[in-house]
Scaffold this active site. Structure first.
Site, PDB file in Angstrom:
ATOM      1  N   VAL A  90       0.843  -1.194   0.000  1.00 32.37           N
ATOM      2  CA  VAL A  90       0.000   0.000   0.000  1.00 32.37           C
ATOM      3  C   VAL A  90       0.881   1.249   0.000  1.00 32.37           C
ATOM      4  CG1 VAL A  90      -1.797   1.280   1.204  1.00 32.37           C
ATOM      5  CG2 VAL A  90      -1.829  -1.227   1.224  1.00 32.37           C
ATOM      6  N   LYS A  91       0.721   2.074  -1.018  1.00 29.92           N
ATOM      7  CA  LYS A  91       1.481   3.325  -1.116  1.00 29.92           C
ATOM      8  C   LYS A  91       0.722   4.433  -0.401  1.00 29.92           C
ATOM      9  CE  LYS A  91       3.695   4.669  -4.858  1.00 29.92           C
ATOM     10  NZ  LYS A  91       3.939   5.029  -6.285  1.00 29.92           N
TER      11      LYS A  91
END
Length: 222
Positions: A90-91
């Site tokens: 997850v960025k």
């Protein structure tokens, strides 16, 4: 050193993967927008389905970015993204809210990539919050007459000083020199557009040598 491809194009990911040098993929909303610019009905469900297709191609980390700004919303969206596939990273943008989300994810076994990093202090905070990856954007810093690669060197030094396990992904790569410099300063990963990946294999003297070899080989009888 690991090579990720920075794209959302399935065709580019497949082509790069066939080279045998691909270790992962990074995407962002801008890259997604490029592939759906002609679509008027692209939904968030379509976005998740596209990310799932990427995960089917590459056996490695696939960064998918949240598209919200508040910590609670990032957490909800990030958990939804992480459920797509075991390789999802997850960025989260390196903001105060992004740090809160990163800490939540790291405490709950969800891998994270702290993105839009432009200073060593941001990178230090990302590591302390438990980010698995940090993405300094070298090209964008170069665009404003600031050394992007100097930032990478500083981050690598800080992480080495204190034994942080966060991996440094050199992002916003514009040319092969960025890749070489990333390797020279000890970055863990470079995430590279497909056009630049192809440039890494090219050299005019290689082409010239091949031309000569083929000319000489042509004189041989079958």
């Amino acid at each position: 050193m690991k090579f990720f491809i920075d794209t959302a194009s399935l065709d580019e990911i497949k082509a790069a993967n066939e080279l045998g040098v691909l270790d992962g993929v990074t995407t962002n909303p801008s890259l997604i927008a490029k592939i759906v610019k002609d679509s008027t009905n692209f939904t968030y469900a379509d976005f998740k389905a596209h990310i799932a297709k990427i995960c089917e191609i590459v056996d490695g980390p696939v960064s998918a970015e949240v598209t919200t700004l508040k910590a609670g919303e990032m957490i909800a969206q990030g958990e939804e993204l992480a459920a797509i596939h075991k390789n999802i990273v997850v960025k989260c943008p390196l903001t105060v809210d992004g740090l809160k989300a990163i800490k939540h994810f790291s405490s709950n076994g969800i891998k994270t990539n702290a993105t839009l990093v432009f200073s060593p202090t941001q990178a230090l905070l990302a590591a302390k919050a438990g980010a698995d990856f940090v993405s300094p954007f070298v090209g964008r810093l170069d665009d404003i007459s600031t050394s992007g690669m100097e930032l990478v060197r500083q981050i690598v030094t800080i992480y080495d000083n204190y034994g942080y396990l966060t991996e440094v992904i050199v992002a916003s790569v514009r040319n092969p020199l960025h890749v070489v410099e990333s390797a020279m300063v000890g970055a863990d990963i470079a995430t590279i557009p497909y056009s630049v990946i192809k440039q890494l294999a090219n050299h005019p003297l290689t082409d010239k040598g091949l031309e000569k070899f083929m000319e000489d080989a042509a004189v041989m009888k079958p």
